[in-house]
Design a protein around this motif. Structure first.
Motif, short mmCIF file in Angstrom:
data_model
loop_
_atom_site.label_atom_id
_atom_site.label_comp_id
_atom_site.label_asym_id
_atom_site.label_seq_id
_atom_site.Cartn_x
_atom_site.Cartn_y
_atom_site.Cartn_z
N SER A 7 0.85 -1.18 0.00
CA SER A 7 0.00 0.00 0.00
C SER A 7 0.89 1.23 0.00
O SER A 7 2.09 1.15 0.26
CB SER A 7 -0.93 0.01 1.22
N GLY A 8 0.28 2.38 -0.32
CA GLY A 8 1.00 3.64 -0.24
C GLY A 8 1.42 4.23 -1.57
O GLY A 8 1.97 5.33 -1.61
N GLY A 9 1.17 3.52 -2.65
CA GLY A 9 1.52 4.07 -3.96
C GLY A 9 0.60 5.21 -4.34
O GLY A 9 -0.39 5.49 -3.67
N GLY A 10 0.95 5.88 -5.43
CA GLY A 10 0.11 6.97 -5.90
C GLY A 10 0.85 7.86 -6.87
O GLY A 10 1.91 7.51 -7.39
N LEU A 11 0.25 9.03 -7.10
CA LEU A 11 0.81 10.02 -8.02
C LEU A 11 1.43 11.15 -7.21
O LEU A 11 0.80 11.68 -6.29
CB LEU A 11 -0.31 10.57 -8.92
N VAL A 12 2.66 11.50 -7.55
CA VAL A 12 3.36 12.56 -6.83
C VAL A 12 4.20 13.35 -7.82
O VAL A 12 4.62 12.82 -8.86
CB VAL A 12 4.24 11.95 -5.71
N GLN A 13 4.44 14.61 -7.51
CA GLN A 13 5.28 15.43 -8.38
C GLN A 13 6.75 15.14 -8.10
O GLN A 13 7.14 14.70 -7.01
CB GLN A 13 5.00 16.91 -8.12
N ALA A 14 7.57 15.41 -9.10
CA ALA A 14 9.02 15.24 -8.94
C ALA A 14 9.49 16.06 -7.74
O ALA A 14 9.05 17.19 -7.54
CB ALA A 14 9.73 15.67 -10.20
N GLY A 15 10.37 15.43 -6.96
CA GLY A 15 10.84 16.08 -5.74
C GLY A 15 10.04 15.72 -4.51
O GLY A 15 10.46 16.01 -3.38
N GLY A 16 8.91 15.09 -4.71
CA GLY A 16 8.04 14.73 -3.60
C GLY A 16 8.43 13.43 -2.93
O GLY A 16 9.47 12.83 -3.26
N SER A 17 7.59 13.01 -2.00
CA SER A 17 7.87 11.81 -1.21
C SER A 17 6.65 10.91 -1.15
O SER A 17 5.51 11.37 -1.25
CB SER A 17 8.26 12.20 0.22
N LEU A 18 6.91 9.63 -0.97
CA LEU A 18 5.88 8.63 -0.74
C LEU A 18 6.44 7.59 0.23
O LEU A 18 7.65 7.36 0.25
CB LEU A 18 5.46 7.93 -2.02
N ARG A 19 5.55 6.94 0.96
CA ARG A 19 5.95 5.84 1.84
C ARG A 19 5.14 4.60 1.49
O ARG A 19 3.91 4.62 1.60
CB ARG A 19 5.74 6.20 3.30
N LEU A 20 5.83 3.57 1.06
CA LEU A 20 5.18 2.30 0.75
C LEU A 20 5.24 1.38 1.97
O LEU A 20 6.20 1.42 2.73
CB LEU A 20 5.87 1.62 -0.43
N SER A 21 4.20 0.56 2.10
CA SER A 21 4.17 -0.45 3.15
C SER A 21 3.90 -1.81 2.53
O SER A 21 3.22 -1.90 1.51
CB SER A 21 3.07 -0.14 4.17
N CYS A 22 4.41 -2.83 3.17
CA CYS A 22 4.15 -4.21 2.75
C CYS A 22 3.88 -5.02 4.02
O CYS A 22 4.78 -5.18 4.85
CB CYS A 22 5.33 -4.79 1.99
N ALA A 23 2.65 -5.51 4.14
CA ALA A 23 2.27 -6.28 5.31
C ALA A 23 2.11 -7.75 4.96
O ALA A 23 1.40 -8.08 4.01
CB ALA A 23 0.97 -5.73 5.89
N ALA A 24 2.78 -8.59 5.74
CA ALA A 24 2.67 -10.03 5.54
C ALA A 24 1.64 -10.59 6.50
O ALA A 24 1.56 -10.17 7.66
CB ALA A 24 4.01 -10.70 5.78
N SER A 25 0.84 -11.53 6.01
CA SER A 25 -0.16 -12.17 6.86
C SER A 25 -0.20 -13.66 6.57
O SER A 25 0.24 -14.11 5.52
CB SER A 25 -1.54 -11.54 6.64
N GLY A 26 -0.77 -14.40 7.51
CA GLY A 26 -0.84 -15.85 7.38
C GLY A 26 -0.07 -16.52 8.49
O GLY A 26 0.46 -15.88 9.39
N SER A 27 -0.02 -17.83 8.39
CA SER A 27 0.68 -18.61 9.39
C SER A 27 2.17 -18.64 9.07
O SER A 27 2.63 -19.45 8.28
CB SER A 27 0.11 -20.04 9.42
N ILE A 28 2.92 -17.73 9.68
CA ILE A 28 4.32 -17.50 9.35
C ILE A 28 5.19 -17.83 10.55
O ILE A 28 4.93 -17.34 11.65
CB ILE A 28 4.54 -16.05 8.91
N PHE A 29 6.24 -18.63 10.32
CA PHE A 29 7.19 -18.91 11.40
C PHE A 29 8.20 -17.77 11.51
O PHE A 29 8.41 -17.24 12.59
CB PHE A 29 7.89 -20.24 11.16
#
Length: 122
Positions: A7-29
């Motif tokens: 999540s966190g993608g989008g449209l931004v102007q040059a010089g701007g900032s964005l923060r992407l996230s990646c969440a893992a779910s499920g039965s994880i060791f």
């Protein structure tokens, strides 16, 4: 069943900032290396940055000094803080993780998210 959701993608102007996230779910060791890849139209998928479970990081030369990768192991979540964005950063960004589902797996398996679009306008 393991899922990686970006999540966190989008449209931004040059010089701007964005923060992407990646969440893992499920039965994880446990989750070993986590990484961000990107794929621009007509180009091959390329590694942007990776982070180990010990927080060792590595970056593509093209993003060094502009992007910061991090992770919260308790939340099973990885982040990519992107600053000073350029039009050439435009791509679909994919989350990748090496995951063990059980303690007795000899090696982790590779999982991918569905991708999130980042568009940087000039």
């Amino acid at each position: 069943q393991v899922q990686l959701v970006e999540s966190g993608g989008g449209l931004v102007q040059a010089g701007g900032s964005l923060r992407l996230s990646c969440a893992a779910s499920g039965s994880i060791f446990n989750i070993n290396v986590m990484a961000w890849y990107r794929q621009a139209p007509g180009k091959q998928r390329e590694l942007v940055a990776l982070i180990t479970d010990g927080a060792i990081t590595n970056y593509a030369d093209s993003v060094k000094g502009r992007f910061t990768i991090s992770r919260d192991n308790a939340k099973k979540t990885m982040y990519l803080q992107m600053s000073s964005l350029k039009p050439e950063d435009t791509a679909v960004y994919y989350c990748n993780a090496a995951i063990r589902l059980t303690w007795y797996e000899s090696s982790p398996k590779n999982y991918w998210g569905q991708g999130t679009q980042v568009t940087v306008s000039s």
